[in-house]
Design an enzyme around this catalytic site. Structure first.
Site, mmCIF file in Angstrom:
data_model
loop_
_atom_site.group_PDB
_atom_site.id
_atom_site.type_symbol
_atom_site.label_atom_id
_atom_site.label_comp_id
_atom_site.label_asym_id
_atom_site.label_seq_id
_atom_site.Cartn_x
_atom_site.Cartn_y
_atom_site.Cartn_z
ATOM 1 N N PHE A 32 -5.486 -3.649 -5.752
ATOM 2 C CA PHE A 32 -4.908 -4.266 -4.556
ATOM 3 C C PHE A 32 -4.204 -3.184 -3.753
ATOM 4 C CE2 PHE A 32 -1.833 -6.388 -1.892
ATOM 5 C CZ PHE A 32 -2.609 -7.384 -1.332
ATOM 6 N N ASP A 42 -1.367 4.839 -5.209
ATOM 7 C CA ASP A 42 -0.681 3.785 -4.471
ATOM 8 C C ASP A 42 0.515 3.341 -5.320
ATOM 9 O OD1 ASP A 42 0.252 1.425 -3.435
ATOM 10 O OD2 ASP A 42 -1.723 0.620 -2.953
ATOM 11 N N LYS A 74 7.530 -1.050 -0.011
ATOM 12 C CA LYS A 74 8.437 -2.144 -0.354
ATOM 13 C C LYS A 74 9.951 -1.839 -0.424
ATOM 14 C CE LYS A 74 4.810 -4.700 -2.819
ATOM 15 N NZ LYS A 74 4.609 -5.952 -2.096
#
Ligand code: PLP
Length: 398
Positions: free
Chosen positions: A128, A213, A242
């Site tokens: 993802f 990532d 985030k």
């Protein structure tokens, strides 16, 4: 709830709760009901909600300068990137600031193509990386991808956790391998020891960039500042987002200087990225992470939390496996988890899903044992209820 449903796109699987306030690991709903937050807005509020240092920094900066395009210099941006580069691995010291995880991945993909002059990106099945068109092309799940075909070409997926698959997939066209060190969305999947090191070696040997990532695994979450530090590897490019601005929107692509300098003036940009307000919050966030030793705390609290979940696994047959590192934890069930998540919300504990069968726990690094116990007790109750309803105690599938 009705007004939000009426006027916003129906793209989120909504939980029936209206949150209005947060402090540390706790949030409160519109009726004043208190919840233990093991979701942290999908891994954003790692310092806990409304960390006082972040709040103060935002308040002070809001009165100075809120926006300042990247074409001008800014004192807070300079302070932030200097603080950031102090905690990144040696050599990873050029950054591009944007506004989200997907944007940090977009920049990494463009960077890999521009630097190497090649097109192909190898990603992992189950990966993802976000839902903008470039990031989505590297994301695996067909329910996210198929309605939006055709996607960005030359991005292919290989089976995870087997470095030979990557070796076989690399061709003369390959620019980069892109992967999450621990796959979050596909179920908190920690790779076998040695895998990341082997991928690193293959990438170096074949002159292919390794892009990690770290959107979900960084900022101390796994008990190390960056997830890949659990395996002592260093990527050529990393994607952050985030938690890095204490809750404000941020994306950061970090690369070696020679790689980042492949992007020339005008080839990539953003209006909002690197704003003084976000950078002020980011300075405070990194300051709090380091000064309050929260990475070490995540390792310690993570051990406690995981052991408690393993206790639930031993007690409830519905639990198939407990996985994770630090405070990035997953509990795989033998059935769909949506019911468990909704029941937990009703009992004032917020948890996430990861795929169809995994309960994902991304609590803030400041969570304490008492709050973990509250979350575990609720999960215990909810799993018990699920089990008796499904009456599976004696007949377990699989
Ligand atoms: C590993 C990873 N990469 C990228 C993203 C996309 O981030 P954003 O939602 O901020 O675009 C996410 C979001 O959950 C993620 O977990």
């Amino acid at each position: 709830m009705n007004i939000e449903n009426r006027f916003t796109a129906n793209v989120f699987s909504k939980r029936p709760v209206v949150l209005t306030r947060g402090k540390g690991a706790l949030v409160w709903d519109i009726n004043g009901k208190e919840y233990v937050d093991c979701s942290t807005s999908y891994g954003v509020a790692l310092l806990g909600h409304c960390h006082p240092k972040v709040v103060a920094a935002i308040q002070t900066q809001a009165e100075q300068l809120i926006t300042c395009h990247g074409c001008y210099y800014n004192d807070k941006r300079a302070e932030f990137v200097e603080k950031l580069v102090r905690i990144t691995p040696k050599g990873l010291d050029k950054v591009f600031l944007s506004n989200s995880g997907a944007e940090s991945v977009e920049c990494a993909i463009k960077l890999a193509r521009k630097y190497t002059g090649k097109q192909e990106i190898i990603a992992l099945m189950g990966a993802f990386h976000g839902k903008t068109m470039g990031a989505l092309s590297a994301t695996w799940d067909k329910k996210y991808r198929e309605p939006f075909m055709p996607l960005v070409p030359e991005i292919k997926h290989v089976a995870p956790d087997n470095a030979d698959k990557i070796r076989e997939a690399i061709s003369e066209k390959t620019a980069a391998v892109l992967m999450e060190p621990i796959r979050g969305e596909s179920g908190v999947r920690v790779p076998p020891n040695g895998y990341l090191q082997e991928v690193r070696e293959i990438c170096s040997e074949k002159s292919v960039l390794l892009i990690l990532d770290e959107v979900q695994t960084s900022f101390g979450r796994t008990g190390k500042l960056f997830g890949f530090q659990n395996w002592s590897v260093t990527p050529d490019v990393m994607c952050l987002a985030k938690p890095f601005a204490g809750g404000l929107p941020i994306g950061i692509t970090v690369a070696r200087e020679d790689i980042m300098s492949a992007l020339k003036v005008g080839e990539h940009s953003t209006t909002f990225g690197g704003s003084p307000l976000v950078c002020a919050a980011g300075c405070a966030a990194i300051g709090a992470l380091v000064e309050e030793n929260l990475t070490e705390r995540a390792a310690e609290m993570g051990k406690y939390f995981k052991a408690e979940l393993e206790r639930l696994q031993a007690k409830h047959k519905i639990v198939k496996e407990v996985r994770g590192l630090g405070l990035m934890l997953g509990m795989e069930l033998r059935y769909d988890v949506l019911n468990v998540i909704l029941r937990a919300v009703a009992k004032c504990v917020l948890v996430l899903d990861a795929g169809r069968t995994v309960v994902r726990l991304l609590p803030p690094l400041v969570i304490n044992e008492e709050q973990i116990d509250r979350a575990v007790n609720v999960l215990d109750e909810v799993l018990g209820e699920e089990e008796s309803e499904r009456a599976i105690s004696s007949t377990v599938p699989n």
